[in-house]
Motif scaffolding. Structure first.
Motif, short mmCIF file in Angstrom:
data_model
loop_
_atom_site.label_atom_id
_atom_site.label_comp_id
_atom_site.label_asym_id
_atom_site.label_seq_id
_atom_site.Cartn_x
_atom_site.Cartn_y
_atom_site.Cartn_z
N ALA A 30 -4.21 39.03 48.90
CA ALA A 30 -4.38 39.98 50.01
C ALA A 30 -5.13 41.22 49.54
CB ALA A 30 -3.01 40.36 50.58
N LEU A 31 -4.80 41.69 48.35
CA LEU A 31 -5.47 42.89 47.85
C LEU A 31 -6.92 42.60 47.48
CD1 LEU A 31 -2.63 44.46 45.67
CD2 LEU A 31 -3.50 45.29 47.85
N GLU B 55 -9.05 42.81 50.38
CA GLU B 55 -8.99 44.07 51.11
C GLU B 55 -10.19 44.96 50.79
OE1 GLU B 55 -7.19 46.87 53.70
OE2 GLU B 55 -7.11 44.71 53.41
N PRO B 56 -10.91 45.38 51.80
CA PRO B 56 -11.98 46.35 51.55
C PRO B 56 -11.38 47.63 51.01
CG PRO B 56 -12.16 45.41 53.74
CD PRO B 56 -10.83 44.99 53.21
N ALA B 57 -12.11 48.27 50.16
CA ALA B 57 -11.60 49.51 49.59
C ALA B 57 -11.46 50.57 50.67
CB ALA B 57 -12.54 50.01 48.51
N ALA B 58 -10.42 51.31 50.58
CA ALA B 58 -10.22 52.41 51.53
C ALA B 58 -10.09 53.70 50.76
CB ALA B 58 -8.97 52.16 52.36
N VAL B 59 -10.89 53.80 49.75
CA VAL B 59 -10.79 54.97 48.89
C VAL B 59 -12.10 55.72 48.90
CG1 VAL B 59 -9.11 53.90 47.41
CG2 VAL B 59 -11.51 53.68 46.87
N ALA B 60 -12.04 56.94 48.52
CA ALA B 60 -13.24 57.75 48.43
C ALA B 60 -13.55 58.01 46.97
CB ALA B 60 -13.03 59.07 49.15
N PRO B 61 -14.41 57.25 46.38
CA PRO B 61 -14.73 57.50 44.98
C PRO B 61 -15.26 58.91 44.81
CG PRO B 61 -15.66 55.42 45.72
CD PRO B 61 -15.17 56.14 46.93
N ALA B 62 -14.99 59.47 43.69
CA ALA B 62 -15.38 60.86 43.47
C ALA B 62 -16.86 60.98 43.20
CB ALA B 62 -14.58 61.43 42.30
N ALA C 295 -18.82 55.94 40.58
CA ALA C 295 -17.63 55.17 40.92
C ALA C 295 -17.92 54.19 42.04
CB ALA C 295 -16.51 56.13 41.34
N ALA D 125 -19.65 51.40 40.60
CA ALA D 125 -18.75 50.57 39.81
C ALA D 125 -18.02 49.59 40.71
CB ALA D 125 -17.75 51.45 39.05
N ARG D 126 -17.65 50.07 41.89
CA ARG D 126 -16.97 49.18 42.83
C ARG D 126 -17.90 48.07 43.29
NH1 ARG D 126 -12.22 50.38 44.26
NH2 ARG D 126 -12.31 48.82 45.88
N ARG E 1 -18.50 44.79 41.05
CA ARG E 1 -17.62 43.64 40.99
C ARG E 1 -17.88 42.72 42.18
NH1 ARG E 1 -12.41 44.44 41.91
NH2 ARG E 1 -12.78 46.25 43.19
N LEU F 152 -8.23 55.92 42.93
CA LEU F 152 -8.97 56.70 43.91
C LEU F 152 -10.36 57.07 43.43
CD1 LEU F 152 -6.10 58.95 45.28
CD2 LEU F 152 -7.45 57.31 46.58
N SER F 153 -10.56 57.00 42.13
CA SER F 153 -11.91 57.31 41.62
C SER F 153 -12.74 56.05 41.47
CB SER F 153 -11.81 58.04 40.29
OG SER F 153 -11.31 57.18 39.29
N GLY F 154 -12.20 54.92 41.97
CA GLY F 154 -13.00 53.71 42.00
C GLY F 154 -12.68 52.69 40.92
N LEU G 276 -0.42 46.31 50.72
CA LEU G 276 -1.68 46.55 51.44
C LEU G 276 -1.70 47.96 52.03
CD1 LEU G 276 -2.46 43.25 53.38
CD2 LEU G 276 -3.83 44.32 51.61
N TYR H 98 -2.23 50.41 49.31
CA TYR H 98 -3.63 50.36 48.87
C TYR H 98 -4.52 51.13 49.85
CZ TYR H 98 -7.91 48.08 47.12
OH TYR H 98 -9.14 47.82 46.59
N ARG H 99 -4.28 50.87 51.14
CA ARG H 99 -5.12 51.49 52.16
C ARG H 99 -4.89 52.99 52.28
NH1 ARG H 99 -3.92 46.88 56.73
NH2 ARG H 99 -5.43 45.34 56.01
N ALA I 116 -5.21 57.38 49.52
CA ALA I 116 -5.77 58.73 49.58
C ALA I 116 -4.75 59.74 50.08
CB ALA I 116 -7.00 58.75 50.47
#
Lengths: 274, 218
Positions: free
Chosen positions: A70-71, A74-81, A85, A88-89, A92, B18-20, B59, B62-63, B66
């Motif tokens: 599942a992970l 999952e599309p990333a829901a993060v804000a790389p700094a 970064a 880097a995502r 993969r 969070l930094s990727g 999940l 993960y989501r 932030a």
């Protein structure tokens, strides 16, 4: 305890069992004098010991696999700094993106640029209509000046809409655009800024855009699925959507000049597409 | 997982995530999955629901990474997500149920725990847990089974510490009644006559209520 029931309630006995300091003196005194209640306190203590002795369970392998799968999907829901970064995502698992990049923005944009440049010579209304029709026919990236104000919380939906909305829905009328009402056209001519509202990022030249896309993807000659000269959180921004996998895209929100370097990147998000 | 990842604490792994750093969250999952599973299975009492709940929870974590505050404790944050995922699953299961609740509880109270029980006592405890209210069960699982502090559980559940203590006291007493360890005639809440069976005449509402997954104070 009450007139009808001289013994403390079981929850009071449970409080005595764990030495809760909030238990009243009367209850403590009763338990000290009442063999039955003392036995009940001991029984509750036995239950407590049993609870504490229950073993930590191990997650079954099939559940571990399900979580990992599942992970992974999952599309990333993060804000790389940083742009590094974000790259880097993208580094993969991006065979689909790599294949798409091989086409090259310049190759697919060439047609679009020539065509849209030609359209500049037509009147505004026809240009809008023609370019919308051209968006359906051309295999290249969708170039919008949608006027959308992208927001972090709505980005998934806004990007999906921009990628899939019918051209007629994506484009407002040329009159709206000319009036600066935040509207643009699907496949708006690259480099044309006269249709942009004050809040909307001006279009880049094809060379600037290619340089920007290359920088974002880290792969020269990459081709985006979508470029929208719009705004993000009320400020002019360019939204560049690059393919990641067949059902997933990477969304880069960059400053309107998209200058090379980390400062250009405002936000990054991986979004699943229908 | 690299050696570096293994040496990082939870907060540092979240920062890397969070930094990727694509591997950081996987380390957090590996580190906390057994606890999450224990809590989910003992809260829902159903391996299928627990499996779905932990997937939902990881999940969701993960989501919403932030939103994690750097000064917060990751395990507390994750427990809250796991518990909420369990309660949400249980609510939906309750809505789906087509048989009267008491019957469904009776039918599932023992069997799911047979699969996880290491002993007859564990099975008995598990079955008894399935028969007390969801509020009490969650508090008991977190405080008594997993040894979390009352204050931390209060943070997990979003209720005052006194509420957690009260739920634990009532839950322990209800379990003792369920297991037949209290004298006949005892009833949580002071009403005599409860024999520890849901719906028994005189049974206190809070002592052996069916597993209502809707927290009354959360």
């Amino acid at each position: 305890m009450s007139a009808l029931n001289p013994h403390p309630d079981p929850e009071e006995l449970a409080a005595v069992a764990v030495g809760d300091p909030d238990v009243g003196v009367e209850v403590r005194a009763h338990v000290g004098d009442c063999a039955e209640c003392a036995a009940d306190v001991a029984a509750i203590n036995g239950v407590l010991r049993s609870l504490r002795e229950l073993p930590e369970l191990r997650m079954p392998v099939d559940v571990v696999t399900a979580v990992e799968r599942a992970l992974a999907d999952e599309p990333a829901a993060v804000a790389p700094a940083s742009l590094a970064a974000a790259r880097a995502r993208r580094g993969r698992l991006m065979p689909f993106a790599a294949a798409a990049s091989a086409v090259g923005l310049a190759a697919v944009l060439g047609t679009t640029v020539l065509r849209t440049n030609d359209q500049r010579s037509t009147d505004a209304g026809d240009a809008a209509t023609d370019s919308v029709a051209g968006a359906e026919a051309a295999p290249g990236p969708r170039i919008l000046t949608s006027g959308t104000d992208y927001r972090e919380a709505e980005l998934d939906f806004q990007v999906r809409d921009a990628l899939t909305a019918p051209p007629a829905a994506a484009a407002l009328s040329a009159e709206d655009s000319a009036a600066g009402r935040g509207a643009g056209t699907a496949d708006a001519p690259l480099g044309s800024t006269e249709q942009s509202s004050a809040r909307t990022a001006p279009a880049l030249t094809p060379e600037q855009l290619q340089s920007c896309v290359d920088e974002l993807s880290g792969a020269p000659g990459s081709s985006p699925l979508l470029v929208d000269y719009a705004s993000y959180a009320g400020r002019p921004a360019v939204v560049v959507v690059l393919p990641f996998r067949e059902d997933t895209v990477d969304v880069f929100v960059v400053r309107s000049d998209c200058r090379v370097g980390n400062d250009a990147l405002i936000y990054f998000k991986r979004v699943r597409t229908p | 997982m690299s050696d570096l990842h293994g040496e990082l604490d939870d907060a540092a792994l979240m920062a890397r995530h969070l930094s990727g750093d694509g591997a950081a969250f996987g380390v957090l999952v590996a580190r906390h999955r057994d606890r999450a599973w224990s809590v989910a299975l003992r809260t829902t009492g159903d391996p299928t629901e627990a499996s779905d709940a932990v997937q939902d929870a990881f999940l969701s974590a993960y989501r919403s990474a932030a939103t994690f505050r750097a000064d917060a404790k990751f395990s507390t944050w994750l427990h809250r997500i796991v518990v909420n995922a369990c309660l949400d699953r249980m609510r939906r299961a309750r809505v789906r149920a087509t048989v009267p609740l008491d019957e469904s509880v009776a039918a599932t109270a023992v069997d799911p725990y047979d699969a996880i029980a290491a002993s007859d006592l564990a099975a008995d405890i598990g079955a008894a847990l399935a028969r007390i209210s969801a509020d009490q069960r969650v508090a008991i699982v977190l405080v008594d089974v997993h040894g979390m502090a009352v204050d931390e559980v209060a943070e997990v559940l979003g209720v005052p510490a006194g509420t957690v203590k009260s739920r634990c006291h009532r839950g322990r007493a209800a379990l003792a009644l369920q297991l037949g360890h209290l004298r006949p005639g005892r009833a949580v809440g002071g009403a005599p006559g409860a024999a520890g069976t849901p719906g028994a005449p005189g049974a206190s509402k809070d002592s052996t209520t069916p597993p209502d997954p809707t927290p009354s104070e959360t």
